[in-house]
Design an enzyme around this catalytic site. Structure first.
Site, PDB file in Angstrom:
ATOM      1  N   CYS A 135       0.823  -1.211   0.000  1.00  0.00           N
ATOM      2  CA  CYS A 135       0.000   0.000   0.000  1.00  0.00           C
ATOM      3  C   CYS A 135       0.852   1.253   0.000  1.00  0.00           C
ATOM      4  O   CYS A 135       2.039   1.221   0.332  1.00  0.00           O
ATOM      5  CB  CYS A 135      -0.992  -0.001   1.167  1.00  0.00           C
ATOM      6  SG  CYS A 135      -0.311  -0.003   2.805  1.00  0.00           S
ATOM      7  N   CYS A 136       0.219   2.357  -0.409  1.00  0.00           N
ATOM      8  CA  CYS A 136       0.867   3.661  -0.468  1.00  0.00           C
ATOM      9  C   CYS A 136       2.001   3.626  -1.489  1.00  0.00           C
ATOM     10  O   CYS A 136       1.779   3.305  -2.650  1.00  0.00           O
ATOM     11  CB  CYS A 136       1.342   4.062   0.930  1.00  0.00           C
ATOM     12  SG  CYS A 136       1.836   5.787   1.109  1.00  0.00           S
ATOM     13  N   ILE A 137       3.234   3.888  -1.093  1.00  0.00           N
ATOM     14  CA  ILE A 137       4.374   3.912  -2.015  1.00  0.00           C
ATOM     15  C   ILE A 137       4.966   2.518  -2.237  1.00  0.00           C
ATOM     16  O   ILE A 137       5.709   2.304  -3.202  1.00  0.00           O
ATOM     17  CB  ILE A 137       5.471   4.889  -1.500  1.00  0.00           C
ATOM     18  CG1 ILE A 137       6.559   5.155  -2.564  1.00  0.00           C
ATOM     19  CG2 ILE A 137       6.098   4.363  -0.220  1.00  0.00           C
ATOM     20  CD1 ILE A 137       6.054   5.855  -3.811  1.00  0.00           C
ATOM     21  N   THR A 197      -3.177  -0.962  -2.790  1.00  0.00           N
ATOM     22  CA  THR A 197      -4.131   0.108  -2.495  1.00  0.00           C
ATOM     23  C   THR A 197      -3.353   1.389  -2.248  1.00  0.00           C
ATOM     24  O   THR A 197      -2.189   1.352  -1.815  1.00  0.00           O
ATOM     25  CB  THR A 197      -5.032  -0.253  -1.296  1.00  0.00           C
ATOM     26  OG1 THR A 197      -6.105   0.700  -1.199  1.00  0.00           O
ATOM     27  CG2 THR A 197      -4.271  -0.258   0.017  1.00  0.00           C
TER      28      THR A 197
END
Length: 224
Positions: A135-137, A197
């Site tokens: 998720c994220c980066i 995500t």
């Protein structure tokens, strides 16, 4: 039997380690689903330490494993000891630590290198056809290692809501397919067993981040 899921952290704090809310959301959703989280981090120095009040680097030095232990309440293992055979899935929350401590994405972008330990773990889960949640980066790790994979970091057009959207273009240049998605959604690459995500790549309310991470966790467990 409960699913055993490795959660790999990159420190403690959004600007130089793992994003605390994302890491906590992963652990909460795994617990709610009856899964067993096993937390790991590499025993290496951080790239640098950032004062989270001023947003500026300091001369201080910290260790990624020691800092990650704060989130894990001390229940953590050195990433070097991870054995994929006894685990069902892998999840790596985001935060700048992924781009600074687990890789050099923060300074080199798509030309980055990834920590040998981290790359070895990702390749081991992938080779064993065990699901990986990012998720994220952290989807940039998959984009770098698995050409042709499908991932999301949210949207690919930069705006106030999506300030890091240029990441999507860099990932495309690595040969992967970026799929636009909302913050509460997760994208599943069934062929590579990758679930991604956007989390805090989006300027969204924290409950939306929590819900999106929950969707990722549920999809990872479904594939496990």
């Amino acid at each position: 039997m409960a699913k055993r899921v490795a959660v790999v952290l990159a420190g403690c704090g959004v600007f130089d380690g793992s994003e605390v809310h994302e890491a906590s959301a992963v652990l909460v959703h795994l617990s709610r689903a009856g899964a067993q989280a096993e937390v790991y981090a590499p025993n290496i120095p951080q790239m640098h330490v950032v004062d989270h009040v001023k947003g500026q680097p300091t001369p201080e030095q910290r260790n990624v494993l020691v800092e990650s232990a704060r989130i894990a309440r001390g229940n953590i293992k050195d990433l070097a000891t991870l054995d994929v055979k006894g685990l069902d899935a892998l999840i790596i929350p985001g935060g700048f630590g992924v781009a600074k401590n687990l890789s050099t994405w923060a300074t080199q972008g798509k030309d980055c290198s990834i920590s040998k330990e981290v790359e070895g773990v990702l390749r081991a889960f992938h080779a064993a056809h065990k699901p990986i949640g990012l998720c994220c980066i952290s989807p940039v790790l998959a984009a770098k290692i698995f050409p042709g994979c499908e991932v999301t970091v949210g949207h690919d057009t930069e705006c106030e809501q999506w300030p890091y959207a240029k990441t999507a273009e860099a990932m495309r240049e690595l040969g992967c397919r970026h799929v636009n998605s909302q913050v509460t959604e997760a994208h599943v690459d069934a062929r590579n067993r990758l679930v991604t995500t956007s989390a805090f790549m989006c300027n969204a309310p924290i409950h939306d981040i929590h819900d999106g991470v929950g969707k990722m966790v549920r999809e990872v467990l479904r594939l496990a």
